[in-house]
Scaffold this active site. Sequence first.
Site, PDB file in Angstrom:
ATOM      1  N   HIS A  72       0.893  -1.158   0.075  1.00 26.46           N
ATOM      2  CA  HIS A  72      -0.005   0.070   0.181  1.00 26.46           C
ATOM      3  C   HIS A  72       0.803   1.147   0.135  1.00 26.46           C
ATOM      4  CE1 HIS A  72      -4.011  -1.970   1.492  1.00 26.46           C
ATOM      5  NE2 HIS A  72      -3.919  -1.743   0.149  1.00 26.46           N
ATOM      6  N   ASP A  74       0.584   4.055   1.661  1.00 26.75           N
ATOM      7  CA  ASP A  74       0.905   4.651   3.079  1.00 26.75           C
ATOM      8  C   ASP A  74       2.093   3.759   3.740  1.00 26.75           C
ATOM      9  OD1 ASP A  74      -1.285   2.568   3.284  1.00 26.75           O
ATOM     10  OD2 ASP A  74      -1.522   3.130   5.148  1.00 26.75           O
ATOM     11  N   HIS A 136      -4.913  -9.443   4.384  1.00 22.88           N
ATOM     12  CA  HIS A 136      -4.952  -7.562   4.323  1.00 22.88           C
ATOM     13  C   HIS A 136      -5.610  -7.439   2.927  1.00 22.88           C
ATOM     14  CE1 HIS A 136      -4.352  -3.332   5.092  1.00 22.88           C
ATOM     15  NE2 HIS A 136      -3.625  -3.406   4.207  1.00 22.88           N
ATOM     16  N   ASP A 158      -0.199  -4.124   8.367  1.00 21.46           N
ATOM     17  CA  ASP A 158      -1.615  -4.030   8.445  1.00 21.46           C
ATOM     18  C   ASP A 158      -2.207  -5.425   8.296  1.00 21.46           C
ATOM     19  OD1 ASP A 158      -1.392  -1.647   8.468  1.00 21.46           O
ATOM     20  OD2 ASP A 158      -1.970  -1.001   6.455  1.00 21.46           O
ATOM     21  N   ASP A 190      -1.144  -2.898  14.377  1.00 13.64           N
ATOM     22  CA  ASP A 190      -2.016  -1.989  13.659  1.00 13.64           C
ATOM     23  C   ASP A 190      -3.277  -1.540  14.377  1.00 13.64           C
ATOM     24  OD1 ASP A 190      -3.478  -0.896  11.592  1.00 13.64           O
ATOM     25  OD2 ASP A 190      -4.182  -2.756  10.658  1.00 13.64           O
ATOM     26  N   SER A 361     -13.456  -3.990   5.138  1.00 10.53           N
ATOM     27  CA  SER A 361     -11.902  -3.312   5.560  1.00 10.53           C
ATOM     28  C   SER A 361     -10.778  -4.478   5.604  1.00 10.53           C
ATOM     29  CB  SER A 361     -12.101  -2.730   6.668  1.00 10.53           C
ATOM     30  OG  SER A 361     -10.855  -2.293   7.066  1.00 10.53           O
ATOM     31  N   HIS A 363      -8.356  -4.003   7.648  1.00 13.27           N
ATOM     32  CA  HIS A 363      -7.693  -3.782   8.841  1.00 13.27           C
ATOM     33  C   HIS A 363      -8.587  -4.556   9.938  1.00 13.27           C
ATOM     34  CE1 HIS A 363      -4.960  -0.885   7.468  1.00 13.27           C
ATOM     35  NE2 HIS A 363      -5.929  -0.476   6.748  1.00 13.27           N
ATOM     36  N   ASP A 439       4.562  18.739  -4.149  1.00 10.60           N
ATOM     37  CA  ASP A 439       3.475  19.175  -5.103  1.00 10.60           C
ATOM     38  C   ASP A 439       3.473  18.130  -6.238  1.00 10.60           C
ATOM     39  OD1 ASP A 439       5.486  19.717  -6.833  1.00 10.60           O
ATOM     40  OD2 ASP A 439       5.562  21.931  -6.506  1.00 10.60           O
TER      41      ASP A 439
HETATM   42 ZN   LIG Z   1      -1.370   0.978   6.353  1.00 10.70          ZN
HETATM   43 ZN   LIG Z   2      -2.543  -1.454   4.117  1.00  6.56          ZN
END
Ligand SMILES: [Zn+2]
Ligand SMILES: [Zn+2]
Length: 550
Positions: A72, A74, A136, A158, A190, A361, A363, A439
């Site tokens: 992912h 993130d 996940h 996660d 998590d 989800s 998670h 940016d």
């Molecule tokens: Zn995450």
């Molecule tokens: Zn994730």
Amino acid sequence: MMPSVRLVPLGGLGEFGLNALVLEHGEDRLLIDAGVLFPSADMLGVDSIVPDFEYLASAPGTLHGILLTHGHEDHIGALAFALQAAPAPVYGSALTLGFARRRLRERGVSADLRTLTPGDPVEIGPFRVHPIRVAHSVLDSLALAIETPAGVVVSSGDFKIDPTAAPEARTDLESLARWGERGVLALLSDSTNAESPGFTGGEDDVVPAFEDVFARTRGRVLVSCFATSIPRMQRVADLAMRAGRRVGFVGRRMVDNAEVALELGLLRIPDRSRVPTWEMAAAPPGSLAVLVSGSQGEPLSALSAVARDEQRDVSVGPGDTVVISARVIPGNERAVSRTISNLFRRGCDVVHPATARVHVSGHGGQQDMLELLKAVRPAYLVPIHGEYRMLVQHARVAAASGLLPADRVLVCEDGDVLVLDAAGARKEGRVEAGRTLLDSGAGELEEVVVRDRRHLSSAGIVVPVIVLDKQTGRVESAPEIVTRGVFDAEDRAELLDEASRLLAESVASRPDEERADPALTRERVRGELRRFFRRRTQRRPMVIPVVMEV
Ligand SMILES: [Zn+2]
Ligand SMILES: [Zn+2]
């Protein structure tokens, strides 16, 4: 001296995203994840946010490796920046590295990528890292058990428990429990869904709602989900093929990630069941199922373009169904809502998580968290991944379960330094854990630039132009005042006349010592105008005086 391990979260403890945590023993360190944070709507012109990796660049010692738990954004989106701060080999599962390789190529950064396989531990510096499979929303996700000289640290990545997941994608509770039996110093776990009671459902929970969509749609079926949600894409593809449809992909990220997953055999769609982008426009609507990126309503995404009927390869109308199969990331609510309304305006049906169970989800909820805690039985629990409220909620649920004493649950925030050894755990100072704003061209933006933009967007701008005689310092002509975004046309002329008179008087009557320095005159003009606008309009526009000497 007894061996100790230090945990230094650079991001992810206090926000949703930005995951990056340093684990170190003396001057030997590992970085777990290097993720981005998606900007909120008020961060004007900010495309993404990455952790400040200054700590990695400046702390003495060696970064032995960067460990990616899963693919992912993130968790991998800031990898290029971590590598620039401190080059090191990058470890991750095959799919994770597949995604990461593309991101790095886009940024022109090269790296030494090394594949992790569950069951195959790797030696990295003084550490031994054991990858463990977890379920996940993206395949090939890992938890990591890291042997350090001070004890074992387990990072959950996660995860959810999801006993219904396919065996090769299921959370490997047995391996985790074996670590529990051997003894685990700390579990980093998590917290994203710490506010949801119970267990999070399995991926298969979305199947009935999609079956329903395919059963009643005569025209095109479009499905928008995160471009990393391979298990979701597989389920949609399976149902589409069963309904006699061919599957296509639209949107850069979607096409890219599907390619990676197809190559690795993690997404299985036979060639004859795929429809190339250029054939979509001419294909009979009832023969198509299209996975489209843009589930967050991003204005430049394929789905937004479809909603505005500006997408080249696919359009929608009566008889078609669009499914938004993702949760809304906080901050994107308005954009998603606008996209849904625009899609309805095209006459198609729109199905989304508020109206049908088309998303589940990735998670775990509170029961998933406790299940992991029960298996790993750590001496200490450190909630990670989430806003502060989620970290605290996770801590409360853990403490209330009685699985470990409340003082063994350590709520930390970005920059806190947590030291663990045989004698106990303690916070020991803080390090700089800032953020870098980027940016769309991936250039850095200073925080002050974004603050200025916010100021401009909320209150407008006023530019007074004052012309002074160089010799005498006298005002040459009536000051001109240019404004944008400050007030209505009606009030404008009158107020500006008044402001101009005020400025002329103020500058004319300034004391001699100010005459020598135009900067002082600029400050005077700025102060006068700020007071004037606050008094007369209750607004605080940005004032940028221009003082010219002729
Ligand atoms: Zn995450
Ligand atoms: Zn994730």
